[in-house]
Design a protein around this motif. Structure first.
Motif, PDB file in Angstrom:
ATOM      1  N   GLN A  88       0.836  -1.201   0.000  1.00  0.00           N
ATOM      2  CA  GLN A  88       0.000   0.000   0.000  1.00  0.00           C
ATOM      3  C   GLN A  88       0.873   1.255   0.000  1.00  0.00           C
ATOM      4  O   GLN A  88       1.882   1.340   0.693  1.00  0.00           O
ATOM      5  CB  GLN A  88      -0.904   0.007   1.229  1.00  0.00           C
ATOM      6  N   CYS A  89       0.444   2.256  -0.779  1.00  0.00           N
ATOM      7  CA  CYS A  89       1.126   3.546  -0.762  1.00  0.00           C
ATOM      8  C   CYS A  89       0.687   4.305   0.482  1.00  0.00           C
ATOM      9  O   CYS A  89      -0.496   4.600   0.651  1.00  0.00           O
ATOM     10  CB  CYS A  89       0.801   4.347  -2.023  1.00  0.00           C
ATOM     11  N   LEU A  90       1.648   4.627   1.342  1.00  0.00           N
ATOM     12  CA  LEU A  90       1.344   5.269   2.614  1.00  0.00           C
ATOM     13  C   LEU A  90       1.404   6.788   2.552  1.00  0.00           C
ATOM     14  O   LEU A  90       0.773   7.471   3.351  1.00  0.00           O
ATOM     15  CB  LEU A  90       2.311   4.772   3.692  1.00  0.00           C
ATOM     16  N   ALA A  91       2.200   7.305   1.611  1.00  0.00           N
ATOM     17  CA  ALA A  91       2.367   8.761   1.543  1.00  0.00           C
ATOM     18  C   ALA A  91       2.883   9.161   0.174  1.00  0.00           C
ATOM     19  O   ALA A  91       3.613   8.410  -0.487  1.00  0.00           O
ATOM     20  CB  ALA A  91       3.333   9.242   2.628  1.00  0.00           C
ATOM     21  N   VAL A  92       2.485  10.357  -0.273  1.00  0.00           N
ATOM     22  CA  VAL A  92       3.006  10.957  -1.502  1.00  0.00           C
ATOM     23  C   VAL A  92       3.545  12.334  -1.137  1.00  0.00           C
ATOM     24  O   VAL A  92       2.807  13.169  -0.590  1.00  0.00           O
ATOM     25  CB  VAL A  92       1.926  11.088  -2.595  1.00  0.00           C
ATOM     26  N   TYR A  93       4.806  12.570  -1.404  1.00  0.00           N
ATOM     27  CA  TYR A  93       5.461  13.830  -1.059  1.00  0.00           C
ATOM     28  C   TYR A  93       5.533  14.689  -2.324  1.00  0.00           C
ATOM     29  O   TYR A  93       6.255  14.357  -3.274  1.00  0.00           O
ATOM     30  CB  TYR A  93       6.861  13.566  -0.503  1.00  0.00           C
ATOM     31  N   ARG A  94       4.784  15.782  -2.326  1.00  0.00           N
ATOM     32  CA  ARG A  94       4.695  16.656  -3.495  1.00  0.00           C
ATOM     33  C   ARG A  94       5.299  18.024  -3.179  1.00  0.00           C
ATOM     34  O   ARG A  94       5.170  18.520  -2.063  1.00  0.00           O
ATOM     35  CB  ARG A  94       3.239  16.833  -3.912  1.00  0.00           C
ATOM     36  N   GLY A  95       5.927  18.617  -4.176  1.00  0.00           N
ATOM     37  CA  GLY A  95       6.524  19.928  -3.984  1.00  0.00           C
ATOM     38  C   GLY A  95       7.610  20.225  -4.996  1.00  0.00           C
ATOM     39  O   GLY A  95       7.763  21.361  -5.452  1.00  0.00           O
ATOM     40  N   HIS A  96       8.383  19.206  -5.359  1.00  0.00           N
ATOM     41  CA  HIS A  96       9.390  19.403  -6.398  1.00  0.00           C
ATOM     42  C   HIS A  96       8.702  19.703  -7.728  1.00  0.00           C
ATOM     43  O   HIS A  96       7.590  19.233  -7.997  1.00  0.00           O
ATOM     44  CB  HIS A  96      10.276  18.158  -6.535  1.00  0.00           C
ATOM     45  N   THR A  97       9.377  20.476  -8.566  1.00  0.00           N
ATOM     46  CA  THR A  97       8.793  20.871  -9.855  1.00  0.00           C
ATOM     47  C   THR A  97       9.509  20.235 -11.036  1.00  0.00           C
ATOM     48  O   THR A  97       9.273  20.610 -12.178  1.00  0.00           O
ATOM     49  CB  THR A  97       8.837  22.404  -9.999  1.00  0.00           C
ATOM     50  N   SER A  98      10.396  19.259 -10.747  1.00  0.00           N
ATOM     51  CA  SER A  98      11.064  18.532 -11.821  1.00  0.00           C
ATOM     52  C   SER A  98      11.451  17.143 -11.303  1.00  0.00           C
ATOM     53  O   SER A  98      11.081  16.760 -10.183  1.00  0.00           O
ATOM     54  CB  SER A  98      12.297  19.301 -12.314  1.00  0.00           C
ATOM     55  N   TYR A 109      13.077  11.647   9.042  1.00  0.00           N
ATOM     56  CA  TYR A 109      13.183  12.656   7.991  1.00  0.00           C
ATOM     57  C   TYR A 109      13.574  12.043   6.649  1.00  0.00           C
ATOM     58  O   TYR A 109      14.306  11.058   6.576  1.00  0.00           O
ATOM     59  CB  TYR A 109      14.200  13.729   8.387  1.00  0.00           C
ATOM     60  N   LEU A 110      13.051  12.659   5.606  1.00  0.00           N
ATOM     61  CA  LEU A 110      13.334  12.257   4.237  1.00  0.00           C
ATOM     62  C   LEU A 110      13.957  13.453   3.518  1.00  0.00           C
ATOM     63  O   LEU A 110      13.443  14.573   3.604  1.00  0.00           O
ATOM     64  CB  LEU A 110      12.033  11.846   3.547  1.00  0.00           C
ATOM     65  N   PHE A 111      15.076  13.217   2.835  1.00  0.00           N
ATOM     66  CA  PHE A 111      15.740  14.273   2.069  1.00  0.00           C
ATOM     67  C   PHE A 111      15.694  13.904   0.591  1.00  0.00           C
ATOM     68  O   PHE A 111      15.775  12.726   0.224  1.00  0.00           O
ATOM     69  CB  PHE A 111      17.189  14.433   2.521  1.00  0.00           C
ATOM     70  N   SER A 112      15.555  14.933  -0.268  1.00  0.00           N
ATOM     71  CA  SER A 112      15.444  14.685  -1.702  1.00  0.00           C
ATOM     72  C   SER A 112      16.217  15.737  -2.485  1.00  0.00           C
ATOM     73  O   SER A 112      16.334  16.883  -2.058  1.00  0.00           O
ATOM     74  CB  SER A 112      13.979  14.684  -2.134  1.00  0.00           C
ATOM     75  N   GLY A 113      16.726  15.338  -3.638  1.00  0.00           N
ATOM     76  CA  GLY A 113      17.405  16.254  -4.546  1.00  0.00           C
ATOM     77  C   GLY A 113      16.787  16.159  -5.921  1.00  0.00           C
ATOM     78  O   GLY A 113      16.399  15.070  -6.368  1.00  0.00           O
ATOM     79  N   SER A 114      16.693  17.293  -6.634  1.00  0.00           N
ATOM     80  CA  SER A 114      15.906  17.335  -7.861  1.00  0.00           C
ATOM     81  C   SER A 114      16.576  18.142  -8.970  1.00  0.00           C
ATOM     82  O   SER A 114      17.445  18.983  -8.727  1.00  0.00           O
ATOM     83  CB  SER A 114      14.527  17.925  -7.553  1.00  0.00           C
ATOM     84  N   TYR A 115      16.078  17.919 -10.160  1.00  0.00           N
ATOM     85  CA  TYR A 115      16.457  18.730 -11.320  1.00  0.00           C
ATOM     86  C   TYR A 115      15.940  20.162 -11.195  1.00  0.00           C
ATOM     87  O   TYR A 115      16.351  21.030 -11.964  1.00  0.00           O
ATOM     88  CB  TYR A 115      15.894  18.112 -12.609  1.00  0.00           C
ATOM     89  N   ASP A 116      15.053  20.420 -10.244  1.00  0.00           N
ATOM     90  CA  ASP A 116      14.538  21.790 -10.068  1.00  0.00           C
ATOM     91  C   ASP A 116      15.516  22.687  -9.305  1.00  0.00           C
ATOM     92  O   ASP A 116      15.170  23.785  -8.895  1.00  0.00           O
ATOM     93  CB  ASP A 116      13.161  21.778  -9.392  1.00  0.00           C
ATOM     94  N   ARG A 117      16.745  22.177  -9.081  1.00  0.00           N
ATOM     95  CA  ARG A 117      17.851  22.913  -8.462  1.00  0.00           C
ATOM     96  C   ARG A 117      17.744  23.005  -6.949  1.00  0.00           C
ATOM     97  O   ARG A 117      18.507  23.722  -6.313  1.00  0.00           O
ATOM     98  CB  ARG A 117      17.984  24.329  -9.046  1.00  0.00           C
ATOM     99  N   THR A 118      16.795  22.303  -6.364  1.00  0.00           N
ATOM    100  CA  THR A 118      16.634  22.352  -4.917  1.00  0.00           C
ATOM    101  C   THR A 118      16.808  20.972  -4.297  1.00  0.00           C
ATOM    102  O   THR A 118      16.685  19.939  -4.966  1.00  0.00           O
ATOM    103  CB  THR A 118      15.244  22.874  -4.506  1.00  0.00           C
ATOM    104  N   ALA A 119      17.082  20.998  -2.996  1.00  0.00           N
ATOM    105  CA  ALA A 119      16.946  19.810  -2.154  1.00  0.00           C
ATOM    106  C   ALA A 119      15.880  20.133  -1.124  1.00  0.00           C
ATOM    107  O   ALA A 119      15.627  21.306  -0.817  1.00  0.00           O
ATOM    108  CB  ALA A 119      18.266  19.460  -1.482  1.00  0.00           C
ATOM    109  N   ARG A 120      15.240  19.115  -0.593  1.00  0.00           N
ATOM    110  CA  ARG A 120      14.162  19.340   0.369  1.00  0.00           C
ATOM    111  C   ARG A 120      14.239  18.328   1.506  1.00  0.00           C
ATOM    112  O   ARG A 120      14.770  17.236   1.347  1.00  0.00           O
ATOM    113  CB  ARG A 120      12.785  19.272  -0.308  1.00  0.00           C
ATOM    114  N   CYS A 121      13.682  18.726   2.641  1.00  0.00           N
ATOM    115  CA  CYS A 121      13.559  17.853   3.806  1.00  0.00           C
ATOM    116  C   CYS A 121      12.080  17.702   4.140  1.00  0.00           C
ATOM    117  O   CYS A 121      11.331  18.691   4.143  1.00  0.00           O
ATOM    118  CB  CYS A 121      14.324  18.448   4.991  1.00  0.00           C
ATOM    119  N   TRP A 122      11.675  16.458   4.405  1.00  0.00           N
ATOM    120  CA  TRP A 122      10.269  16.160   4.675  1.00  0.00           C
ATOM    121  C   TRP A 122      10.136  15.397   5.984  1.00  0.00           C
ATOM    122  O   TRP A 122      11.034  14.655   6.370  1.00  0.00           O
ATOM    123  CB  TRP A 122       9.684  15.278   3.563  1.00  0.00           C
TER     124      TRP A 122
END
Length: 399
Positions: A88-98, A109-122
């Motif tokens: 089952q999908c427990l969560a969807v983290y939205r916010g990155h634009t690429s 905590y969850l950290f992410s890096g993207s083509y949108d030039r940002t990193a994020r913490c969730w």
């Protein structure tokens, strides 16, 4: 030359290339993320597919597996969390634009890096974005995380009260040729590490020694003092981009598009060995029991004796580049862009490797004992034995 080897099992469930392969901390599960937009869970006990995670709207770039939860990131700009047992999908983290390239999970905590030039913490449990790290001029390709308790406890730098309360730092590598270190608590950039002239493709931390290694398309690896930001050494002998790094016992292994792996002394930057025979880029590295396993764009995996550099085995069967490798219970797992997961028996290799390591440790112990006896004898006659001690230590390191 190494002998060819056939796989014990070939798993063909995916309908597209496998981009990443993650092993759970307890070793019971493997997770594959694919170009087909799905992830699959595999039991290491019987190599059977036990879960099929569907929901992403584009290909999966990277995946991470905990004991009870799986995480995937995708070109659909999202990250998803899955229940390992139910799928089952427990969560969807939205916010990155690429495209989301990389994820890193640490405690809650969850950290992410993207083509949108940002990193994020969730927040893992609340799907809540906690922090956004802005400052790179191009894509964020790779991530690392460390705690100030590990690396900064002896720092004499002036810090604000907020910074003193912060424990975690996020490290990001980008195609803008820089590495940045961020305060997780505030999202503020703490340091920008300058020196590379190409994209940063890989990062590896050595927390006890407070060092960070970065590999780049400028053909170099650079070592940084993570406390001061000072560039310590530059490793320059590769003739192609550095794709992957592995650090074991202060030996740094680097895989490159120049079709070689090089072994370096991390303390000095000296190259001590080059592993050849690859017919394409080296895309993955894993050290185990005195053996270096490599995955390559030539669709083969290889096993090298790390002391001699001799090729011991070639694993043939894949049709396209091997993107990731894992090892568990003396089985080698290789995931390829051909869409298959292959399992290989490496028990004979591991037994020989462990016997060799045991023999080397025994020789080191006898050398150390010999040095102790020599010191006792020489101390009686007033001899200086510092040079002998130095030779003993060097021998141990080279073993």
């Amino acid at each position: 030359m190494g002998n060819s080897s056939s796989s014990l099992k070939v798993c063909t469930d995916h309908q597209g290339g496998i981009n990443w392969l993650s092993l759970s901390p307890d070793g019971q599960w493997l997770l594959t993320g694919s170009e087909d937009g799905t992830a699959r869970l595999w039991s290491t006990a019987d190599s059977q597919c036990r879960g099929h995670f569907q929901g992403h709207e584009s290909y999966i770039t990277f995946c991470h597996l905990e004991n009870e939860a799986a995480f995937t990131c995708s070109a659909d700009h999202t990250i998803r969390k899955w229940d390992v047992m139910t799928g089952q999908c427990l969560a969807v983290y939205r916010g990155h634009t690429s495209i989301v390239n990389r994820i890193l999970v640490s405690k809650d905590y969850l950290f992410s890096g993207s083509y949108d030039r940002t990193a994020r913490c969730w927040s893992v449990d609340k799907e809540k974005p906690i922090q956004e790290f802005r400052g790179h001029r191009n894509c964020v390709l790779t991530l690392a995380l460390y705690s100030s308790q590990d690396l900064l406890q002896d720092s004499e730098e002036e810090e604000s009260e907020e910074e003193k309360l912060s424990k975690d730092f996020l490290v990001t590598g980008s195609t803008d040729c820089t590495v940045k270190v961020w305060w997780v608590s505030s999202g503020r950039c703490h340091q920008t590490l300058l020196g590379h002239t190409g994209a940063i493709l890989c990062l590896i931390l050595d927390a006890p020694n407070r060092e960070l290694f970065s590999g780049s398309t400028d053909y170099t690896i650079r070592t940084w003092n993570i406390v001061t930001g000072e560039q310590l050494r530059v490793f320059k002998e590769h003739q192609g981009s550095i794709i992957c790094l592995e650090l074991v016992n202060r030996r740094l292994y680097s895989g490159s598009t120049d079709r070689t792996v090089k072994c370096w002394l991390a303390d000095t930057g000296e190259r001590v060995r080059t592993f050849k025979t690859h017919k394409h880029s080296v895309s993955a590295l894993k050290y185990h029991a005195g053996i270096l396993f490599t995955g390559s764009g030539d669709a083969c995996a290889r096993a090298f004796n790390t002391k001699t550099g001799i090729l011991q085995r070639v694993f043939r069967g894949h049709k396209l580049v091997i993107n990731c490798i894992q090892i568990h219970n003396e089985l080698l797992y290789t995931a390829s862009h051909d869409g298959t997961l292959r399992i290989w028996d490496i028990r004979p290799l591991c037994k020989r490797g462990k016997r060799r390591l045991k023999k080397e440790r025994s020789l080191q112990g006898r050398s150390s004992q010999k040095g102790s006896l020599s010191r006792l004898f020489n101390n009686k006659v007033g001899c200086v034995v510092h040079q002998e001690d130095g030779r003993e230590q060097e021998t141990v390191e080279l073993m």
